[in-house]
Design an enzyme around this catalytic site. Sequence first.
Site, PDB file in Angstrom:
ATOM      1  N   LYS A   1       0.893  -1.177  -0.039  1.00  0.00           N
ATOM      2  CA  LYS A   1       0.091   0.008  -0.129  1.00  0.00           C
ATOM      3  C   LYS A   1       1.013   1.255   0.148  1.00  0.00           C
ATOM      4  O   LYS A   1       0.149   2.338  -0.617  1.00  0.00           O
ATOM      5  CB  LYS A   1      -0.824   0.042   1.201  1.00  0.00           C
TER       6      LYS A   1
ATOM      7  N   LEU B   1     -12.243  -3.163  13.245  1.00  0.00           N
ATOM      8  CA  LEU B   1     -12.171  -3.263  11.901  1.00  0.00           C
ATOM      9  C   LEU B   1     -11.575  -4.561  11.701  1.00  0.00           C
ATOM     10  O   LEU B   1     -11.701  -5.143  10.348  1.00  0.00           O
ATOM     11  CB  LEU B   1     -10.937  -2.073  11.417  1.00  0.00           C
TER      12      LEU B   1
HETATM   13  P1  NAP Z   1      -0.015  -2.846  11.735  1.00  0.00           P
HETATM   14  O1  NAP Z   1       0.276  -1.398  10.736  1.00  0.00           O
HETATM   15  O2  NAP Z   1       0.545  -3.964  11.597  1.00  0.00           O
HETATM   16  O3  NAP Z   1      -0.253  -2.181  13.181  1.00  0.00           O
HETATM   17  C1  NAP Z   1      -0.695  -3.107  14.153  1.00  0.00           C
HETATM   18  C2  NAP Z   1      -1.282  -2.520  15.316  1.00  0.00           C
HETATM   19  O4  NAP Z   1      -1.704  -3.447  16.304  1.00  0.00           O
HETATM   20  C3  NAP Z   1      -0.176  -1.634  16.087  1.00  0.00           C
HETATM   21  O5  NAP Z   1      -0.748  -0.720  16.653  1.00  0.00           O
HETATM   22  C4  NAP Z   1       0.144  -2.874  17.095  1.00  0.00           C
HETATM   23  O6  NAP Z   1       0.552  -2.019  18.342  1.00  0.00           O
HETATM   24  C5  NAP Z   1      -1.110  -3.521  17.584  1.00  0.00           C
HETATM   25  N1  NAP Z   1      -0.939  -4.650  18.084  1.00  0.00           N
HETATM   26  C6  NAP Z   1      -0.353  -5.685  17.467  1.00  0.00           C
HETATM   27  N2  NAP Z   1      -0.335  -6.877  18.370  1.00  0.00           N
HETATM   28  C7  NAP Z   1      -0.679  -6.392  19.620  1.00  0.00           C
HETATM   29  C8  NAP Z   1      -0.833  -6.921  21.093  1.00  0.00           C
HETATM   30  N3  NAP Z   1      -0.559  -8.160  21.049  1.00  0.00           N
HETATM   31  N4  NAP Z   1      -1.356  -6.079  21.968  1.00  0.00           N
HETATM   32  C9  NAP Z   1      -1.622  -4.751  21.511  1.00  0.00           C
HETATM   33  N5  NAP Z   1      -1.486  -4.206  20.374  1.00  0.00           N
HETATM   34  C10 NAP Z   1      -1.012  -5.013  19.534  1.00  0.00           C
HETATM   35  O7  NAP Z   1      -1.583  -3.295  11.094  1.00  0.00           O
HETATM   36  P2  NAP Z   1      -2.669  -2.404  10.162  1.00  0.00           P
HETATM   37  O8  NAP Z   1      -2.274  -2.256   8.797  1.00  0.00           O
HETATM   38  O9  NAP Z   1      -2.827  -0.709  11.023  1.00  0.00           O
HETATM   39  O10 NAP Z   1      -4.054  -3.121  10.451  1.00  0.00           O
HETATM   40  C11 NAP Z   1      -4.721  -3.588  11.511  1.00  0.00           C
HETATM   41  C12 NAP Z   1      -5.801  -4.156  11.575  1.00  0.00           C
HETATM   42  O11 NAP Z   1      -6.995  -3.577  10.437  1.00  0.00           O
HETATM   43  C13 NAP Z   1      -5.526  -5.473  10.348  1.00  0.00           C
HETATM   44  O12 NAP Z   1      -5.427  -6.428  11.309  1.00  0.00           O
HETATM   45  C14 NAP Z   1      -6.854  -5.940   9.858  1.00  0.00           C
HETATM   46  O13 NAP Z   1      -7.518  -6.622  10.716  1.00  0.00           O
HETATM   47  C15 NAP Z   1      -7.584  -4.577   9.850  1.00  0.00           C
HETATM   48  N6  NAP Z   1      -8.128  -3.833   8.644  1.00  0.00           N
HETATM   49  C16 NAP Z   1      -9.262  -3.935   8.198  1.00  0.00           C
HETATM   50  C17 NAP Z   1      -9.740  -3.675   6.907  1.00  0.00           C
HETATM   51  C18 NAP Z   1     -11.137  -3.912   6.649  1.00  0.00           C
HETATM   52  O14 NAP Z   1     -11.378  -3.441   5.447  1.00  0.00           O
HETATM   53  N7  NAP Z   1     -11.996  -3.968   7.371  1.00  0.00           N
HETATM   54  C19 NAP Z   1      -8.906  -3.072   6.232  1.00  0.00           C
HETATM   55  C20 NAP Z   1      -7.549  -2.932   6.380  1.00  0.00           C
HETATM   56  C21 NAP Z   1      -7.283  -3.266   7.877  1.00  0.00           C
HETATM   57  P3  NAP Z   1       2.234  -1.703  18.458  1.00  0.00           P
HETATM   58  O15 NAP Z   1       2.509  -0.456  17.656  1.00  0.00           O
HETATM   59  O16 NAP Z   1       2.566  -1.442  19.731  1.00  0.00           O
HETATM   60  O17 NAP Z   1       2.980  -2.798  17.977  1.00  0.00           O
END
Ligand code: NAP
Length: 282
Positions: free
Chosen positions: A70, A226
């Site tokens: 992305k 989400l």
């Molecule tokens: P990302 O950039 O990898 O960010 C992950 C986030 O999750 C960070 O804030 C991380 O915290 C936190 N996290 C991970 N493991 C954790 C834990 N054990 N305890 C507490 N916090 C934790 O991911 P992203 O691209 O933002 O995507 C996030 C989610 O959005 C995806 O997994 C997906 O399910 C969802 N999503 C949905 C759609 C939709 O169309 N519905 C589209 C895109 C994404 P730290 O910063 O502390 O590591």
Amino acid sequence: MIDGYTRVCGLIGNPVEHTKSPVIHNNLADNTGVNLVYVPFHVETGKVGQAIEGAYALNLLGLNVTVPYKNDCIAFLKDIDPLAEKIGAVNTLVRIDGGYKGYNTDMPGLYRAMVSDGVDFCGKKVVIIGAGGVARAVAVMLAEKDVAQIIIANRTVEKAKAIADEVNGFYDNNVVSVSSLYELKNLPGGNYLAIQATNVGMYPNVDEVVVDDDAFYEKVALGYDLVYNPEETTFMKKLRAKNKPAFNGAKMLLYQGIIAYELWTGKSISDDLAEKVYELMK
Ligand code: NAP
């Protein structure tokens, strides 16, 4: 019927095998009478530029872009929409003269999903849980709406702070502040809109939840997770146990696809068709 006039759209990413996007786009094409097919393309690491150039050479009408490209795809675009540029992530490429123009339809998709669920942002206090790519995009989208306050809460508070500084800088105000996950139970007042934007609770770790303390859920009026697999996450269960409305990310997924389809084809998708495709997607 695929014939000599059939246009092709698709998804580039790695992996792409789990995608629900073909269900969305191929059904939209069927129902709007557009001669178009949509297919997933698995793109190996380091080859996103070649994939975009190749897609243009093959006359593809448009592409969706998913993880991990992305951000990386931006360097290979002919043009970029201002919202996508501010968010720093592109999930839709629209063919223009000489290349593709990049858009972010994830955030307008979340907005349209929330509007279709009857959510009113105006004057609301919002908590975003997470500070990854999606949380950052949600913060930008909400800062453009008339919300009263945005609090970003993350395990790594520095990452929340970096997003808050950046978004406050864009809009020259202090609408965004930060919190640790632990402090969420001490939020002042109540009636918050909560958006769960981490990957915690996703299949197969369905019993996990990023904030466990019930005191936080008392303060929330309505919540969005989400995550869309499982259909009911632990975050949603905790809200529903307190009779608060809770939604998953499936409608966001649907509407990001619908907005991409509208950009590619110039069609406008009715609420009835959106509902029909939503049922098929589920
Ligand atoms: P990302 O950039 O990898 O960010 C992950 C986030 O999750 C960070 O804030 C991380 O915290 C936190 N996290 C991970 N493991 C954790 C834990 N054990 N305890 C507490 N916090 C934790 O991911 P992203 O691209 O933002 O995507 C996030 C989610 O959005 C995806 O997994 C997906 O399910 C969802 N999503 C949905 C759609 C939709 O169309 N519905 C589209 C895109 C994404 P730290 O910063 O502390 O590591």
